[in-house]
Design a protein around this motif. Structure first.
Motif, short mmCIF file in Angstrom:
data_model
loop_
_atom_site.label_atom_id
_atom_site.label_comp_id
_atom_site.label_asym_id
_atom_site.label_seq_id
_atom_site.Cartn_x
_atom_site.Cartn_y
_atom_site.Cartn_z
N ALA C 35 -5.92 1.62 -14.63
CA ALA C 35 -4.88 2.58 -13.80
C ALA C 35 -5.42 3.03 -12.64
O ALA C 35 -4.95 2.73 -11.26
CB ALA C 35 -4.63 3.75 -14.43
N ALA C 36 -6.96 3.49 -12.29
CA ALA C 36 -7.72 4.02 -11.01
C ALA C 36 -7.86 2.96 -9.91
O ALA C 36 -7.50 2.77 -9.16
CB ALA C 36 -9.15 4.28 -11.73
N VAL C 37 -8.50 1.69 -10.78
CA VAL C 37 -8.62 0.48 -10.01
C VAL C 37 -7.68 0.09 -9.57
O VAL C 37 -7.27 0.03 -8.09
CB VAL C 37 -9.21 -1.02 -10.87
N THR C 38 -6.33 -0.05 -10.13
CA THR C 38 -5.02 -0.65 -9.57
C THR C 38 -4.51 0.46 -8.38
O THR C 38 -3.88 0.38 -7.65
CB THR C 38 -4.24 -0.52 -10.64
N LEU C 39 -4.46 2.02 -8.77
CA LEU C 39 -4.03 2.82 -7.57
C LEU C 39 -4.95 2.59 -6.57
O LEU C 39 -4.58 2.60 -5.48
CB LEU C 39 -4.05 4.18 -8.45
N SER C 44 -5.09 1.61 -0.40
CA SER C 44 -6.16 0.80 0.30
C SER C 44 -5.58 1.17 1.46
O SER C 44 -5.74 1.40 2.72
CB SER C 44 -7.21 0.48 -0.01
N PRO C 45 -4.29 0.47 1.96
CA PRO C 45 -3.73 0.34 3.33
C PRO C 45 -3.94 1.82 3.93
O PRO C 45 -3.01 2.29 4.65
CB PRO C 45 -1.94 -0.16 2.93
N LEU C 79 -17.32 4.64 -0.14
CA LEU C 79 -15.94 4.46 -0.14
C LEU C 79 -15.00 3.98 -0.13
O LEU C 79 -13.89 3.49 -0.77
CB LEU C 79 -15.88 6.72 -0.66
N ALA C 80 -14.82 3.91 1.38
CA ALA C 80 -13.78 3.18 1.37
C ALA C 80 -13.44 2.00 0.86
O ALA C 80 -12.09 1.09 1.16
CB ALA C 80 -13.01 3.75 3.43
N ARG C 81 -14.70 1.04 0.96
CA ARG C 81 -15.01 -0.43 1.51
C ARG C 81 -14.45 -0.47 -0.64
O ARG C 81 -14.15 -1.16 -0.79
CB ARG C 81 -16.16 0.05 2.24
N ILE C 82 -14.78 0.48 -1.29
CA ILE C 82 -15.41 0.58 -2.14
C ILE C 82 -13.23 0.63 -2.78
O ILE C 82 -13.12 -0.18 -3.41
CB ILE C 82 -15.78 1.32 -3.28
N VAL C 83 -12.33 1.33 -2.52
CA VAL C 83 -11.09 1.14 -2.18
C VAL C 83 -10.47 -0.07 -2.03
O VAL C 83 -9.79 -0.38 -2.51
CB VAL C 83 -10.73 3.02 -1.78
N ASP C 84 -11.18 -0.56 -0.38
CA ASP C 84 -10.20 -1.23 -0.05
C ASP C 84 -10.79 -3.05 -1.39
O ASP C 84 -9.62 -3.93 -1.78
CB ASP C 84 -11.18 -2.01 1.48
N GLY C 85 -11.47 -3.12 -1.54
CA GLY C 85 -12.29 -3.94 -2.31
C GLY C 85 -11.32 -3.85 -4.01
O GLY C 85 -11.52 -4.92 -4.93
N ALA C 86 -11.24 -3.01 -4.35
CA ALA C 86 -9.90 -2.49 -5.62
C ALA C 86 -8.96 -3.84 -5.47
O ALA C 86 -8.94 -4.30 -5.95
CB ALA C 86 -10.03 -1.11 -6.22
N GLY C 87 -8.60 -3.89 -3.84
CA GLY C 87 -7.46 -5.40 -4.20
C GLY C 87 -8.08 -6.61 -4.88
O GLY C 87 -7.49 -7.23 -5.46
N VAL C 88 -9.71 -7.00 -4.12
CA VAL C 88 -10.09 -7.93 -5.05
C VAL C 88 -9.69 -8.17 -6.06
O VAL C 88 -8.96 -8.94 -6.31
CB VAL C 88 -11.19 -8.74 -4.34
N THR C 89 -10.58 -7.33 -6.64
CA THR C 89 -10.21 -7.06 -8.58
C THR C 89 -8.89 -7.82 -8.91
O THR C 89 -8.76 -8.05 -9.28
CB THR C 89 -11.11 -6.09 -8.78
#
Lengths: 313, 520, 293
Positions: C35-39, C44-45, C79-89
């Protein structure tokens, strides 16, 4: 049994054919011109055209395929576009590192995975079991490149115990070779350890639930003896099978691991071949790997059929 | 091997230096029977292991690629008619003397030299090699370097006459490097030559395993003597280990696995500073990063947009991110030590606001191509961010080397990020291919007659002052028009074990190892 | 090797499976992580763009107050980049695995139900594709199509589809021999109706477990491709590429590879544990579904 054997081997042929077609076609789609890499950036267009003709790239696709497959069937994998060496000898050069890496990884996996699996099964539903199973999930969930980065960071850069990467042939310097193989082998072995652990635990638990074990317990045999002699022996069959079926996964792991640790094995051969568009090398190397995987699977199935009389064909 | 023979060293060295026929014969006869000549000083023996990131694809000098680093390997096995010292002057090698007379060049060859396979080196062999380079059937990559050579003839066994189509101020430079390397005609004719080189050089080819290593053993019959009369080469064996990963190279030089390394990037060699076992010698070699703009199509056919690009790039920032501070900023393919360097040439200063204003509000879409090799993708990413801030809408494509080259040849890009090693043997070799209208690497697609005229003027003279002025004008033109944006120049020091000495360098920093020695 | 004990699940009503799942410790770890990854992917935008800007005055700084997880080699907030990367995953786990699931299921159903020479042909093709080590095939596909997220998704779908096809076909074959299936057939229930009404629900459990496992494999594959530089292209953030950048600067910054790697690890562990929990919740001795890589 003989019929099964013949049938299984006969099935291999169309599979290998499909593999070689897929491989050939995919690689012909690669963008870019191989002659640029071979001749360097200052070559003229005429030189490049001449080289294309030399390499047989002007022939129609089907003819290139027939040439290649004809060579493969007669044991000739062609020559590297880049270095003009026979592909077969390049592969022979690269096999030792990969085979060594795979063997050490498997050895580690069995040496750690089976005892850990037995322990987890025997101490079922205790903290030990949870810890070991948890570690197994952790190992399964860690990408190889991440584990490699962590290992290099801790053991090579922080503690300075081993060099961060590089390779020395075993025949040249056995100690130097093994020292450099430890981190890559742990990396590749990590997932196999987890698979072996899970499978050992699972099949041992299943075996311990079988009637004959209960009978043995009822007759007052010591538990340790029951576990090690009777249950484990029967539980080993699926463990061996599952381990052997990890061979494909093992190859995927070596691709990444060899790249990070810069080992001169089949993985780096394939990756560098793709990057430099040396198609004969990539085709040859992947074909060898895939054939090897298929053969191991075949042998595993046959051994399994032979070991387990309950299965009929 | 080891039959000591005594020969007065002074006599030997004098004769060797004079290069008289008798002395050379004696020297050859002498070295052939064993390694002596110890008294000249310089420790003999030992195996030098080199960590090398750029494996050659062939050891045939006529076919070797344009990458100059190949020469560090080829110098093991081959000699040239004459050598060029680092200061640019020429000294005798396989030729004892030469005369240049307009379009005729005559060489008097050293006598008694043999190739490693026993074939005698004579004028016929020398002519064979040069003819082979200019013969279209050879498809030699060096044909262009000798394009003014019309004929090479053996007048007698010791005299080689070259006939030129026109005077060529660069001929001797070329002959002192790959185009003039002498290979055994017997071996060349035998075939598969690129993997079985036979020259007259200090080391005899031993073995080559692709992507692993290449080795050469001492040529016990080497003709050359050290200045003090000692026999050369001093090392027993040289092994080039091919390691592309720079971290591994650094680790190997730290642990002593290799004693000499080619080209480590700043983030790696910085960590070697302070290690007393290792020498970092700034020999003036730089890697020159550049962005070439495609002027054949919009938007960079417009000088204003090119100027905006130049103002958008923070070159110091790029240097900091990609080279960790170990870099110079220079206006072009000149290092601060080059004779054609002029500090008064300056690109437009970094000013993203002004760039944005010049572009007029709407983001200008551009495609930037870069090569997939550290640190190029990092630089590309940083450029992307800087360009976006200055009003461009950049799309970065990180490609394999061949794909990037393909795209550049087809002029299918707007900006391309690349690097070359400088200095080259002569500034014409760094400027002509990239900026002449007909240059092989004219990525920008320039058809600038002013620039062509200047480049021609620069190679039309032997007079250094004239040439310097021409090259300064060339650079001023390139930078003034913003055809290219020259980024930072990371340092590329010579890195070797403190035990290793005696490395002789070519003008462009490639090695000769015949005088190298390893202290125990 | 498959044992026929799957009948239990079909008779079971749906609810208990879900409630059993929610009581499982493993699922209680996995679901919040996913859920956290999806969130993160969704949020991220909305993130402040300044934290993603390059800044050559703060390269490779370690964790601190301004940047809780430090900055990367271009001075961007990790941290911001990790949040952005979640989208790809998330895209990999849904789009690539989803496509493989649909395609593989259709192929598997078709081959298993139809049988005969077409089945034999399809299965030889599946065998052929499965003989490639996953990453080697994905690498070849991406090399042929060119690097980038879209092509990485295609590559992952290509390598995953045959796996679904084989599992589904196996299930269909074992079900086809069941009496109630043959009976329905004899009574005249049309083939597709039979598939939809009886076989697919039966398969749902197996496919759920298998899809979770394949999602973990797919995420590893995408991360590995990006690590090798063939997946997501910069400046788009990808966890695998971030770890790669981190390994290039291990001496200068320990944190750059550690945190993005941790994000991958947690996500994959979540999928693996979810698969385990789901399998136990379904309480069936399924055929061996261990993920090969």
């Amino acid at each position: 049994m003989i019929g099964y054997l013949v049938r299984r081997i006969a099935q291999l042929i169309p599979v290998l054919f499909i593999v070689s077609v897929v491989l050939f076609l995919l690689l012909r789609l690669l963008p870019g011109d191989p002659t640029a890499e071979i001749l360097g950036q200052e070559a003229s267009a005429a030189d490049r055209a001449a080289l294309r003709a030399d390499l047989g790239l002007d022939a129609p696709l089907w003819q290139q395929f027939l040439d290649w497959i004809g060579g493969v069937l007669t044991g000739d994998l062609g020559r590297s576009w880049l270095t003009d060496e026979p592909v077969a000898s390049v592969i022979v050069d690269r096999l030792p590192a990969t085979v060594e890496l795979g063997l050490i990884a498997l050895l580690l996996a069995v040496a750690i995975g089976i005892p850990a699996g037995v322990l987890a099964a025997v101490r079922r539903r205790t903290a030990t079991d949870s810890a070991l199973t948890g570690l197994g999930v952790l190992a399964l969930s860690t990408p190889h490149f991440y584990l490699a980065a962590l290992l290099i960071g801790v053991f090579a850069i922080w503690l300075r115990l081993v060099p961060p990467s590089g390779y020395v042939a075993f025949t040249e310097d056995p100690v130097g070779n093994l020292v450099r193989m430890v981190l890559p082998a742990v990396t590749v072995g990590s997932t196999v350890v987890a698979v072996v652990l899970r499978q050992t635990r699972g099949s041992l638990l299943a075996a311990l639930g079988e009637d004959y074990i209960r009978t043995a317990e009822a007759t007052g045999l010591r538990r340790r003896r029951i576990v090690t002699v009777y249950a484990l022996r029967n539980a080993m069959v699926p463990v061996v099978t599952v381990t052997a079926l990890q061979i494909g996964a093992l190859m995927s792991a070596t691709v990444v691991t060899e790249t990070i640790f810069t080992l001169p094995g089949m993985g780096t051969l394939i990756v560098n071949g793709i990057f430099s568009r040396d198609l004969p090398v990539v085709q040859g190397a992947v074909l060898v790997v895939v054939t090897f995987v298929l053969l191991v699977n075949l042998v595993t199935d046959l051994v399994y059929a032979w070991l387990d009389p309950r299965i009929t064909y | 091997m080891a039959t000591p023979s005594s020969m007065p060293p002074a006599l030997l060295s004098r004769r060797a230096l004079l290069g008289g026929a008798v002395a050379t014969l004696t020297a050859v006869g002498l070295t052939a029977c064993g390694d002596t000549g110890e008294r000249g000083g310089g420790k003999r023996g030992g195996t030098l292991t080199v960590g090398f990131d750029n494996e050659p694809t062939t050891l045939d000098p006529a076919l070797s690629s344009a990458i100059s680093s190949d020469r560090s390997v080829l110098n093991l096995f081959y000699d040239t008619l004459l050598r060029q010292e680092r200061d640019g002057s020429f000294v005798p090698a396989l030729a004892e003397k030469w005369t240049v007379d307009g379009t005729t060049v005559t060489f008097t060859l050293r006598e008694g030299v043999r190739f490693h396979d026993g074939t005698p080196f004579d004028a016929e062999a020398a002519a064979f090699n040069l003819r082979r380079v200019i013969d279209p059937a050879t498809k030699s990559t060096k044909a262009g370097a000798l394009k003014k050579l019309a004929a090479a003839d053996a007048v007698d066994p010791r005299t080689l006459k070259l006939t030129l189509r026109a005077a060529d101020p660069l001929l001797l430079v070329q002959l002192a490097h790959e185009p003039g390397m002498m290979a055994s005609p017997t071996a060349v004719k035998a075939g598969d030559y690129g993997r079985k080189p036979v020259g007259t050089g200090p080391f005899v080819f031993d073995a080559w395993r692709s992507k692993v290593q290449l080795s050469g053993k001492r040529n016990t019959a080497y003709w050359r003597r050290a200045a003090d009369g000692g026999a050369l080469p001093r090392l027993d064996q040289v092994v080039f280990r091919f390691v592309t990963d720079t971290k591994v190279l650094r680790a190997e030089v730290t642990t002593g696995g290799v004693q000499l390394v080619r080209a480590l990037p700043p983030e790696e060699f910085k960590q070697l500073a302070g290690n007393r076992q290792i020498v970092l010698d700034d020999i003036g070699v730089r890697r020159s990063y550049y962005v070439a703009l495609n002027v054949t199509r919009a938007p960079f056919d417009d000088p204003k947009v090119r100027e905006a690009f130049a103002m958008a790039v923070d070159r110091t920032g790029v240097g900091k991110a990609a080279a960790g501070g170990e870099f110079d900023l220079a206006p072009s393919f000149a290092t601060s030590k080059d004779w054609f360097y002029d500090p008064s040439i300056t690109p437009p200063p970094f000013d993203p606001a002004k760039a944005k204003a010049a572009l007029g509000g709407t983001p200008v879409p551009i495609t930037v191509v870069a090569r997939r090799r550290a640190p190029d993708p990092t630089i590309a990413e940083l450029l992307q961010s800087q360009l976006t801030a200055a009003g461009f809408a950049p799309k970065v494509e990180v490609l394999e080397a061949q794909t990037q080259l393909d795209r550049m040849r087809k002029q299918d890009f707007d900006a391309t990020l690349l690097v070359i090693d400088i200095p080259r043997l002569d500034p014409s070799l760094s400027f002509d291919p990239y900026f002449a209208s007909k240059g092989s690497n004219n990525w920008s697609g320039l058809t600038d007659t002013t620039l062509d005229g200047l480049l021609e003027k620069a190679v039309g003279s032997d007079d250094r002052a004239v040439r310097r002025q021409a090259y300064v004008d060339v650079q001023r033109r390139i930078v003034g028009e913003n055809y290219w944006i020259f980024l930072h120049q990371p340092k590329s020091p010579l890195i070797h074990s403190a035990k290793l000495s005696g490395i002789v360098l070519n003008v462009d920093g490639q090695w000769r190892l015949d005088e190298a020695e390893l202290a125990s | 090797m498959a044992t026929d004990t799957t009948t239990a699940t079909t008779r079971e009503p749906r609810r208990p499976v879900l409630s059993r799942l929610l009581r499982d410790r493993r699922a209680r770890f996995a679901l919040p992580v996913l859920a956290a990854v999806t969130l993160a992917a969704a949020a991220s935008p909305l993130l402040d763009t300044r934290s993603r800007a390059t800044d050559t005055d703060r390269l490779l700084s370690g964790p601190g107050a301004a940047h809780p997880l430090g900055t990367d080699e271009l001075g961007r907030d990790v941290l911001a980049r990790i949040v952005d990367g979640a989208g790809v995953t998330v895209v990999v786990a849904t789009v690539a695995v989803g496509a493989a699931l649909v395609l593989g299921t259709l192929l598997g159903l078709f081959a298993g139900y139809r049988g005969g020479w077409l089945d034999a042909l399809l299965m030889r093709a599946v065998d052929g594709l499965l003989a490639f080590p996953l990453l080697v095939l994905a690498l070849t596909v991406v090399a042929a199509l060119g690097p980038g997220l879209r092509n990485a998704l295609i590559a992952i779908a290509v390598v995953t589809t045959p796996r679904f096809a084989r599992v589904v076909r196996g299930e269909v074959l074992s079900l086809r021999t069941r009496e109630w299936v043959s009976a329905a057939h004899i009574v005249g229930v049309p083939t597709w109706a039979l598939l939809r009404r009886h076989l697919l629900p039966h398969l749902a459990g197996t496919l759920g477990v298998f899809a979770a496992l394949q999602a973990s494999t797919a995420i590893i594959a995408e991360a590995s491709l990006s690590f090798l530089g063939l997946g997501v292209q910069p400046p788009q953030a990808s966890w695998g590429a971030m770890v790669a950048a981190g390994t290039d600067h291990l001496d200068a910054s320990w944190s750059l590879s550690v945190f993005p790697g941790l994000a991958i690890l947690l996500t994959i562990a979540a999928f693996n544990l979810l698969a385990d929990a789901l399998r136990d919740a379904l309480d069936a001795h399924r055929p061996d579904l261990d993920p090969g890589r």
